[in-house]
Design a protein around this motif. Structure first.
Motif, PDB file in Angstrom:
ATOM      1  N   MET A   1       0.839  -1.203   0.000  1.00  0.00           N
ATOM      2  CA  MET A   1       0.000   0.000   0.000  1.00  0.00           C
ATOM      3  C   MET A   1       0.876   1.256   0.000  1.00  0.00           C
ATOM      4  SD  MET A   1      -3.123   0.967   2.627  1.00  0.00           S
ATOM      5  CE  MET A   1      -2.050   1.219   4.043  1.00  0.00           C
ATOM      6  N   SER A   2       0.520   2.209  -0.811  1.00  0.00           N
ATOM      7  CA  SER A   2       1.297   3.436  -0.926  1.00  0.00           C
ATOM      8  C   SER A   2       1.189   4.274   0.348  1.00  0.00           C
ATOM      9  CB  SER A   2       0.791   4.255  -2.121  1.00  0.00           C
ATOM     10  OG  SER A   2       1.408   5.520  -2.156  1.00  0.00           O
ATOM     11  N   ASN A   3       2.201   5.102   0.578  1.00  0.00           N
ATOM     12  CA  ASN A   3       2.125   6.043   1.699  1.00  0.00           C
ATOM     13  C   ASN A   3       2.028   7.477   1.194  1.00  0.00           C
ATOM     14  OD1 ASN A   3       4.864   6.229   0.807  1.00  0.00           O
ATOM     15  ND2 ASN A   3       5.444   7.104   2.796  1.00  0.00           N
ATOM     16  N   TYR A   4       1.688   7.658  -0.100  1.00  0.00           N
ATOM     17  CA  TYR A   4       1.463   8.999  -0.633  1.00  0.00           C
ATOM     18  C   TYR A   4       0.230   8.973  -1.532  1.00  0.00           C
ATOM     19  CZ  TYR A   4       4.369   6.857  -4.311  1.00  0.00           C
ATOM     20  OH  TYR A   4       4.905   6.008  -5.242  1.00  0.00           O
ATOM     21  N   TYR A   5      -0.570  10.015  -1.423  1.00  0.00           N
ATOM     22  CA  TYR A   5      -1.868  10.046  -2.096  1.00  0.00           C
ATOM     23  C   TYR A   5      -2.135  11.414  -2.714  1.00  0.00           C
ATOM     24  CZ  TYR A   5      -2.916   5.826   0.647  1.00  0.00           C
ATOM     25  OH  TYR A   5      -2.892   4.571   1.211  1.00  0.00           O
ATOM     26  N   TRP A   6      -2.712  11.375  -3.909  1.00  0.00           N
ATOM     27  CA  TRP A   6      -3.320  12.561  -4.498  1.00  0.00           C
ATOM     28  C   TRP A   6      -4.840  12.466  -4.387  1.00  0.00           C
ATOM     29  CZ3 TRP A   6       0.624   9.735  -6.741  1.00  0.00           C
ATOM     30  CH2 TRP A   6       1.850  10.383  -6.867  1.00  0.00           C
ATOM     31  N   ASP A   7      -5.325  11.264  -4.170  1.00  0.00           N
ATOM     32  CA  ASP A   7      -6.761  10.988  -4.081  1.00  0.00           C
ATOM     33  C   ASP A   7      -7.126  10.749  -2.615  1.00  0.00           C
ATOM     34  OD1 ASP A   7      -9.342   9.958  -4.120  1.00  0.00           O
ATOM     35  OD2 ASP A   7      -9.019   8.764  -5.923  1.00  0.00           O
ATOM     36  N   GLY A  15      -7.694   3.264   4.771  1.00  0.00           N
ATOM     37  CA  GLY A  15      -7.632   3.399   6.222  1.00  0.00           C
ATOM     38  C   GLY A  15      -6.467   4.224   6.708  1.00  0.00           C
ATOM     39  N   ALA A  16      -5.949   5.095   5.843  1.00  0.00           N
ATOM     40  CA  ALA A  16      -4.781   5.905   6.189  1.00  0.00           C
ATOM     41  C   ALA A  16      -5.180   7.321   6.576  1.00  0.00           C
ATOM     42  CB  ALA A  16      -3.803   5.950   5.015  1.00  0.00           C
ATOM     43  N   ASN A  17      -4.327   7.945   7.364  1.00  0.00           N
ATOM     44  CA  ASN A  17      -4.485   9.351   7.723  1.00  0.00           C
ATOM     45  C   ASN A  17      -3.160  10.061   7.460  1.00  0.00           C
ATOM     46  OD1 ASN A  17      -7.212   9.845   8.924  1.00  0.00           O
ATOM     47  ND2 ASN A  17      -6.559   8.178  10.271  1.00  0.00           N
ATOM     48  N   PRO A  18      -3.203  11.261   6.893  1.00  0.00           N
ATOM     49  CA  PRO A  18      -1.952  11.934   6.552  1.00  0.00           C
ATOM     50  C   PRO A  18      -1.223  12.469   7.779  1.00  0.00           C
ATOM     51  CG  PRO A  18      -3.793  13.393   6.117  1.00  0.00           C
ATOM     52  CD  PRO A  18      -4.377  12.059   6.515  1.00  0.00           C
ATOM     53  N   THR A  19       0.081  12.343   7.756  1.00  0.00           N
ATOM     54  CA  THR A  19       0.922  13.005   8.752  1.00  0.00           C
ATOM     55  C   THR A  19       1.713  14.138   8.102  1.00  0.00           C
ATOM     56  OG1 THR A  19       2.715  11.419   8.348  1.00  0.00           O
ATOM     57  CG2 THR A  19       1.178  10.925  10.144  1.00  0.00           C
ATOM     58  N   ILE A  20       1.686  14.174   6.763  1.00  0.00           N
ATOM     59  CA  ILE A  20       2.306  15.254   6.005  1.00  0.00           C
ATOM     60  C   ILE A  20       1.324  15.714   4.938  1.00  0.00           C
ATOM     61  CG2 ILE A  20       4.172  15.925   4.445  1.00  0.00           C
ATOM     62  CD1 ILE A  20       5.940  13.824   5.811  1.00  0.00           C
ATOM     63  N   LEU A  21       1.054  16.996   4.901  1.00  0.00           N
ATOM     64  CA  LEU A  21       0.225  17.576   3.859  1.00  0.00           C
ATOM     65  C   LEU A  21       1.152  18.279   2.868  1.00  0.00           C
ATOM     66  CD1 LEU A  21      -2.817  17.926   3.187  1.00  0.00           C
ATOM     67  CD2 LEU A  21      -2.683  20.184   4.261  1.00  0.00           C
ATOM     68  N   ALA A  22       1.084  17.887   1.603  1.00  0.00           N
ATOM     69  CA  ALA A  22       1.928  18.470   0.561  1.00  0.00           C
ATOM     70  C   ALA A  22       1.067  19.391  -0.295  1.00  0.00           C
ATOM     71  CB  ALA A  22       2.566  17.379  -0.288  1.00  0.00           C
ATOM     72  N   GLY A  82      -5.107  18.699  10.555  1.00  0.00           N
ATOM     73  CA  GLY A  82      -4.037  19.521  11.105  1.00  0.00           C
ATOM     74  C   GLY A  82      -3.471  19.048  12.422  1.00  0.00           C
ATOM     75  N   ALA A  83      -4.312  18.589  13.326  1.00  0.00           N
ATOM     76  CA  ALA A  83      -3.848  18.180  14.648  1.00  0.00           C
ATOM     77  C   ALA A  83      -2.906  16.990  14.591  1.00  0.00           C
ATOM     78  CB  ALA A  83      -5.046  17.858  15.549  1.00  0.00           C
ATOM     79  N   GLY A  84      -2.977  16.209  13.503  1.00  0.00           N
ATOM     80  CA  GLY A  84      -2.134  15.028  13.403  1.00  0.00           C
ATOM     81  C   GLY A  84      -0.965  15.183  12.456  1.00  0.00           C
ATOM     82  N   LEU A  85      -0.729  16.385  11.963  1.00  0.00           N
ATOM     83  CA  LEU A  85       0.344  16.588  10.990  1.00  0.00           C
ATOM     84  C   LEU A  85       1.690  16.817  11.658  1.00  0.00           C
ATOM     85  CD1 LEU A  85      -1.369  18.949   8.371  1.00  0.00           C
ATOM     86  CD2 LEU A  85      -0.998  16.475   8.189  1.00  0.00           C
ATOM     87  N   SER A  86       2.688  16.143  11.146  1.00  0.00           N
ATOM     88  CA  SER A  86       4.067  16.396  11.560  1.00  0.00           C
ATOM     89  C   SER A  86       4.709  17.479  10.712  1.00  0.00           C
ATOM     90  CB  SER A  86       4.905  15.120  11.454  1.00  0.00           C
ATOM     91  OG  SER A  86       4.440  14.125  12.344  1.00  0.00           O
ATOM     92  N   ALA A  87       4.202  17.632   9.475  1.00  0.00           N
ATOM     93  CA  ALA A  87       4.796  18.618   8.571  1.00  0.00           C
ATOM     94  C   ALA A  87       3.824  18.991   7.475  1.00  0.00           C
ATOM     95  CB  ALA A  87       6.082  18.077   7.950  1.00  0.00           C
ATOM     96  N   VAL A  88       4.072  20.165   6.923  1.00  0.00           N
ATOM     97  CA  VAL A  88       3.399  20.624   5.709  1.00  0.00           C
ATOM     98  C   VAL A  88       4.490  20.993   4.713  1.00  0.00           C
ATOM     99  CG1 VAL A  88       1.908  22.357   4.669  1.00  0.00           C
ATOM    100  CG2 VAL A  88       1.367  21.465   6.941  1.00  0.00           C
ATOM    101  N   PHE A  89       4.442  20.398   3.528  1.00  0.00           N
ATOM    102  CA  PHE A  89       5.373  20.725   2.458  1.00  0.00           C
ATOM    103  C   PHE A  89       4.700  21.730   1.525  1.00  0.00           C
ATOM    104  CE2 PHE A  89       7.347  16.152   2.534  1.00  0.00           C
ATOM    105  CZ  PHE A  89       7.930  16.442   3.767  1.00  0.00           C
ATOM    106  N   LEU A  90       5.416  22.753   1.103  1.00  0.00           N
ATOM    107  CA  LEU A  90       4.851  23.784   0.235  1.00  0.00           C
ATOM    108  C   LEU A  90       5.652  23.879  -1.065  1.00  0.00           C
ATOM    109  CD1 LEU A  90       4.250  26.694   2.793  1.00  0.00           C
ATOM    110  CD2 LEU A  90       2.687  24.855   2.122  1.00  0.00           C
TER     111      LEU A  90
END
Length: 261
Positions: A1-7, A15-22, A82-90
Protein backbone atom coordinates in the motif's frame (compact mmCIF):
# COMPACT_ATOMS: atom_id res chain seq x y z
CA UNK A 1 0.00 0.00 0.00
CA UNK A 2 1.30 3.44 -0.93
CA UNK A 3 2.13 6.04 1.70
CA UNK A 4 1.46 9.00 -0.63
CA UNK A 5 -1.87 10.05 -2.10
CA UNK A 6 -3.32 12.56 -4.50
CA UNK A 7 -6.76 10.99 -4.08
CA UNK A 8 -8.17 11.60 -0.61
CA UNK A 9 -10.99 9.11 -1.19
CA UNK A 10 -8.49 6.35 -1.91
CA UNK A 11 -6.48 7.31 1.17
CA UNK A 12 -9.57 6.93 3.35
CA UNK A 13 -10.44 3.63 1.67
CA UNK A 14 -6.99 2.39 2.62
CA UNK A 15 -7.63 3.40 6.22
CA UNK A 16 -4.78 5.90 6.19
CA UNK A 17 -4.48 9.35 7.72
CA UNK A 18 -1.95 11.93 6.55
CA UNK A 19 0.92 13.01 8.75
CA UNK A 20 2.31 15.25 6.00
CA UNK A 21 0.22 17.58 3.86
CA UNK A 22 1.93 18.47 0.56
CA UNK A 23 0.38 21.67 -0.77
CA UNK A 24 1.73 22.24 -4.21
CA UNK A 25 1.90 22.61 -7.95
CA UNK A 26 3.13 20.23 -10.64
CA UNK A 27 6.38 19.52 -8.78
CA UNK A 28 4.13 17.60 -6.37
CA UNK A 29 1.57 16.55 -9.02
CA UNK A 30 3.44 15.95 -12.29
CA UNK A 31 1.34 13.26 -14.01
CA UNK A 32 3.73 11.96 -16.67
CA UNK A 33 6.17 9.07 -16.76
CA UNK A 34 8.52 9.06 -13.78
CA UNK A 35 6.16 10.94 -11.50
CA UNK A 36 6.76 13.99 -9.34
CA UNK A 37 8.63 14.81 -6.15
CA UNK A 38 5.77 13.31 -4.15
CA UNK A 39 6.55 9.82 -5.45
CA UNK A 40 10.12 9.99 -4.18
CA UNK A 41 9.43 11.92 -0.99
CA UNK A 42 7.00 9.19 -0.02
CA UNK A 43 9.81 6.65 -0.07
CA UNK A 44 12.08 8.97 1.93
CA UNK A 45 9.61 9.51 4.79
CA UNK A 46 8.24 5.95 4.79
CA UNK A 47 10.76 4.68 7.41
CA UNK A 48 9.19 7.17 9.84
CA UNK A 49 5.73 5.78 8.99
CA UNK A 50 4.59 9.06 7.45
CA UNK A 51 1.68 9.31 5.03
CA UNK A 52 1.58 12.17 2.51
CA UNK A 53 -1.62 13.71 1.15
CA UNK A 54 -1.19 16.16 -1.73
CA UNK A 55 -3.40 19.21 -2.18
CA UNK A 56 -3.26 21.74 -5.00
CA UNK A 57 -2.88 20.73 -8.66
CA UNK A 58 -0.79 21.05 -11.78
CA UNK A 59 -0.63 24.71 -12.74
CA UNK A 60 -1.43 25.98 -9.25
CA UNK A 61 -0.09 29.41 -8.31
CA UNK A 62 0.86 30.53 -4.81
CA UNK A 63 -2.20 32.79 -4.74
CA UNK A 64 -4.47 29.79 -5.31
CA UNK A 65 -3.61 28.22 -1.95
CA UNK A 66 -4.66 31.25 0.09
CA UNK A 67 -7.30 33.18 -1.88
CA UNK A 68 -7.82 31.26 -5.10
CA UNK A 69 -9.36 28.05 -6.36
CA UNK A 70 -7.58 25.66 -3.97
CA UNK A 71 -7.93 27.76 -0.82
CA UNK A 72 -11.06 25.98 0.41
CA UNK A 73 -9.54 22.55 -0.20
CA UNK A 74 -6.35 23.52 1.66
CA UNK A 75 -8.23 24.99 4.59
CA UNK A 76 -10.55 22.00 4.81
CA UNK A 77 -7.63 19.57 4.83
CA UNK A 78 -5.84 21.56 7.53
CA UNK A 79 -9.01 21.69 9.60
CA UNK A 80 -9.58 17.95 9.26
CA UNK A 81 -6.01 16.66 9.60
CA UNK A 82 -4.04 19.52 11.10
CA UNK A 83 -3.85 18.18 14.65
CA UNK A 84 -2.13 15.03 13.40
CA UNK A 85 0.34 16.59 10.99
CA UNK A 86 4.07 16.40 11.56
CA UNK A 87 4.80 18.62 8.57
CA UNK A 88 3.40 20.62 5.71
CA UNK A 89 5.37 20.72 2.46
CA UNK A 90 4.85 23.78 0.23
CA UNK A 91 5.58 24.06 -3.50
CA UNK A 92 4.48 27.31 -5.08
CA UNK A 93 5.72 30.24 -7.10
CA UNK A 94 6.90 28.52 -10.27
CA UNK A 95 3.61 28.96 -12.11
CA UNK A 96 3.42 32.57 -10.95
CA UNK A 97 6.28 33.48 -13.29
CA UNK A 98 6.16 30.65 -15.83
CA UNK A 99 4.10 31.29 -18.92
CA UNK A 100 4.11 34.16 -21.38
CA UNK A 101 1.46 36.19 -19.56
CA UNK A 102 3.33 35.89 -16.26
CA UNK A 103 6.96 36.12 -17.37
CA UNK A 104 6.64 38.82 -20.00
CA UNK A 105 5.40 41.59 -17.63
CA UNK A 106 8.42 41.03 -15.37
CA UNK A 107 10.73 41.98 -18.23
CA UNK A 108 11.31 45.41 -19.70
CA UNK A 109 9.52 46.41 -22.90
CA UNK A 110 12.80 46.02 -24.78
CA UNK A 111 15.86 44.30 -23.39
CA UNK A 112 17.86 44.31 -26.62
CA UNK A 113 20.38 46.74 -25.21
CA UNK A 114 20.80 45.08 -21.84
CA UNK A 115 24.02 43.28 -20.99
CA UNK A 116 23.07 41.74 -17.63
CA UNK A 117 20.23 39.58 -16.41
CA UNK A 118 19.32 42.08 -13.71
CA UNK A 119 19.05 44.79 -16.35
CA UNK A 120 16.43 42.82 -18.26
CA UNK A 121 13.87 42.89 -15.46
CA UNK A 122 11.37 45.65 -14.91
CA UNK A 123 11.48 47.44 -11.56
CA UNK A 124 8.67 48.56 -9.31
CA UNK A 125 5.38 47.00 -8.36
CA UNK A 126 4.70 45.68 -11.87
CA UNK A 127 8.15 44.17 -12.26
CA UNK A 128 10.36 41.73 -10.40
CA UNK A 129 10.26 43.55 -7.01
CA UNK A 130 6.46 43.49 -7.06
CA UNK A 131 6.41 39.83 -8.00
CA UNK A 132 8.73 38.95 -5.13
CA UNK A 133 6.62 40.99 -2.71
CA UNK A 134 3.52 39.08 -3.79
CA UNK A 135 5.29 35.76 -3.28
CA UNK A 136 6.33 36.87 0.18
CA UNK A 137 2.75 37.86 1.00
CA UNK A 138 1.17 34.64 -0.27
CA UNK A 139 3.68 32.41 1.52
CA UNK A 140 3.36 34.27 4.81
CA UNK A 141 -0.41 34.18 4.61
CA UNK A 142 -0.43 30.43 3.91
CA UNK A 143 2.03 29.80 6.73
CA UNK A 144 -0.27 31.74 9.03
CA UNK A 145 -3.18 29.50 8.05
CA UNK A 146 -1.05 26.41 8.70
CA UNK A 147 -0.02 27.74 12.10
CA UNK A 148 -3.64 28.16 13.18
CA UNK A 149 -4.60 24.58 12.26
CA UNK A 150 -1.58 22.55 13.37
CA UNK A 151 0.24 21.79 16.59
CA UNK A 152 3.30 23.63 17.85
CA UNK A 153 5.67 20.89 16.66
CA UNK A 154 4.43 20.84 13.05
CA UNK A 155 7.18 21.77 10.57
CA UNK A 156 6.78 23.68 7.31
CA UNK A 157 9.14 22.83 4.46
CA UNK A 158 9.41 24.98 1.31
CA UNK A 159 11.65 24.50 -1.73
CA UNK A 160 13.38 26.49 -4.47
CA UNK A 161 12.88 24.46 -7.69
CA UNK A 162 16.03 24.43 -9.88
CA UNK A 163 17.56 26.42 -12.71
CA UNK A 164 15.24 25.48 -15.56
CA UNK A 165 16.69 25.61 -19.07
CA UNK A 166 14.78 28.11 -21.27
CA UNK A 167 15.05 26.10 -24.48
CA UNK A 168 11.42 26.54 -25.54
CA UNK A 169 10.49 22.93 -24.86
CA UNK A 170 6.97 22.44 -23.53
CA UNK A 171 4.71 19.40 -23.16
CA UNK A 172 3.61 17.41 -26.22
CA UNK A 173 5.28 19.80 -28.64
CA UNK A 174 3.71 22.95 -27.21
CA UNK A 175 5.67 26.12 -26.58
CA UNK A 176 7.66 26.41 -23.38
CA UNK A 177 6.89 28.72 -20.50
CA UNK A 178 10.07 30.82 -20.44
CA UNK A 179 11.82 31.23 -23.79
CA UNK A 180 8.87 32.84 -25.65
CA UNK A 181 8.67 35.71 -23.15
CA UNK A 182 12.43 36.20 -23.11
CA UNK A 183 12.51 36.28 -26.90
CA UNK A 184 9.56 38.68 -27.14
CA UNK A 185 11.31 41.06 -24.73
CA UNK A 186 14.40 41.07 -26.92
CA UNK A 187 16.61 39.44 -24.31
CA UNK A 188 19.84 38.34 -25.96
CA UNK A 189 20.01 34.53 -26.23
CA UNK A 190 23.20 34.52 -24.19
CA UNK A 191 21.29 36.05 -21.27
CA UNK A 192 18.29 33.69 -21.31
CA UNK A 193 19.75 31.25 -18.80
CA UNK A 194 21.15 34.06 -16.67
CA UNK A 195 17.67 35.60 -16.40
CA UNK A 196 16.24 32.31 -15.10
CA UNK A 197 19.07 32.02 -12.58
CA UNK A 198 18.57 35.62 -11.44
CA UNK A 199 14.84 35.09 -10.96
CA UNK A 200 15.20 31.84 -9.01
CA UNK A 201 17.99 33.25 -6.86
CA UNK A 202 15.73 36.18 -5.97
CA UNK A 203 12.90 33.75 -5.16
CA UNK A 204 15.23 31.79 -2.87
CA UNK A 205 16.00 34.98 -0.94
CA UNK A 206 12.28 35.47 -0.34
CA UNK A 207 11.92 31.98 1.12
CA UNK A 208 15.13 32.28 3.12
CA UNK A 209 13.96 35.55 4.68
CA UNK A 210 10.65 33.96 5.60
CA UNK A 211 12.40 31.15 7.49
CA UNK A 212 14.18 33.71 9.65
CA UNK A 213 10.95 34.65 11.39
CA UNK A 214 10.70 31.10 12.83
CA UNK A 215 13.79 28.98 12.06
CA UNK A 216 12.62 26.23 14.39
CA UNK A 217 9.54 25.45 12.32
CA UNK A 218 10.24 26.92 8.87
CA UNK A 219 12.73 25.29 6.50
CA UNK A 220 13.81 25.64 2.87
CA UNK A 221 15.13 22.80 0.72
CA UNK A 222 17.51 24.52 -1.68
CA UNK A 223 17.64 22.43 -4.86
CA UNK A 224 19.20 25.07 -7.12
CA UNK A 225 22.03 23.76 -9.27
CA UNK A 226 21.21 20.09 -8.74
CA UNK A 227 20.10 19.08 -12.22
CA UNK A 228 22.04 18.85 -15.44
CA UNK A 229 20.67 19.44 -18.96
CA UNK A 230 19.80 15.77 -19.37
CA UNK A 231 17.64 15.76 -16.24
CA UNK A 232 14.90 18.02 -17.65
CA UNK A 233 11.77 16.81 -19.45
CA UNK A 234 10.86 20.36 -20.52
CA UNK A 235 11.37 23.96 -19.45
CA UNK A 236 9.66 23.55 -16.07
CA UNK A 237 9.73 19.89 -15.10
CA UNK A 238 12.50 17.38 -14.50
CA UNK A 239 12.28 13.86 -15.77
CA UNK A 240 11.46 11.23 -13.16
CA UNK A 241 15.17 10.68 -12.70
CA UNK A 242 15.57 14.40 -12.10
CA UNK A 243 12.86 14.48 -9.46
CA UNK A 244 14.51 11.49 -7.83
CA UNK A 245 17.86 13.26 -7.84
CA UNK A 246 16.41 16.34 -6.15
CA UNK A 247 14.56 14.18 -3.63
CA UNK A 248 17.62 12.12 -2.67
CA UNK A 249 20.31 14.79 -2.89
CA UNK A 250 18.42 17.78 -1.49
CA UNK A 251 15.24 16.78 0.34
CA UNK A 252 16.49 13.62 2.05
CA UNK A 253 19.37 15.29 3.96
CA UNK A 254 17.13 18.21 4.89
CA UNK A 255 14.33 15.95 6.12
CA UNK A 256 16.76 13.78 8.08
CA UNK A 257 18.12 16.90 9.74
CA UNK A 258 14.67 17.84 11.05
CA UNK A 259 13.61 14.32 11.96
CA UNK A 260 11.17 13.56 9.16
CA UNK A 261 13.29 10.91 7.47
Amino acid sequence: MSNYYWDETQMKADGANPTILAIGDSWFWYPFFGGSLTNYLGDIVAPKSHVILAKGMNGAEAFDYVDGKYADSVRSALKLYGAGLSAVFLSGGGNDFAGFNDMRPLLKDSCSGETTANGCFRGGAQGLPGFLERMDTYYRKLIGVVYTRTTLDCLIVMHTYDYAIPDGKGVFGKDGWLQPALTAAGVKPGLHQACVVHLLDAFYKVLDNITKMDPTHLHVVDSRGTLGPGDWANELHPKGTGFRKIATQCWKPALKNIGLA
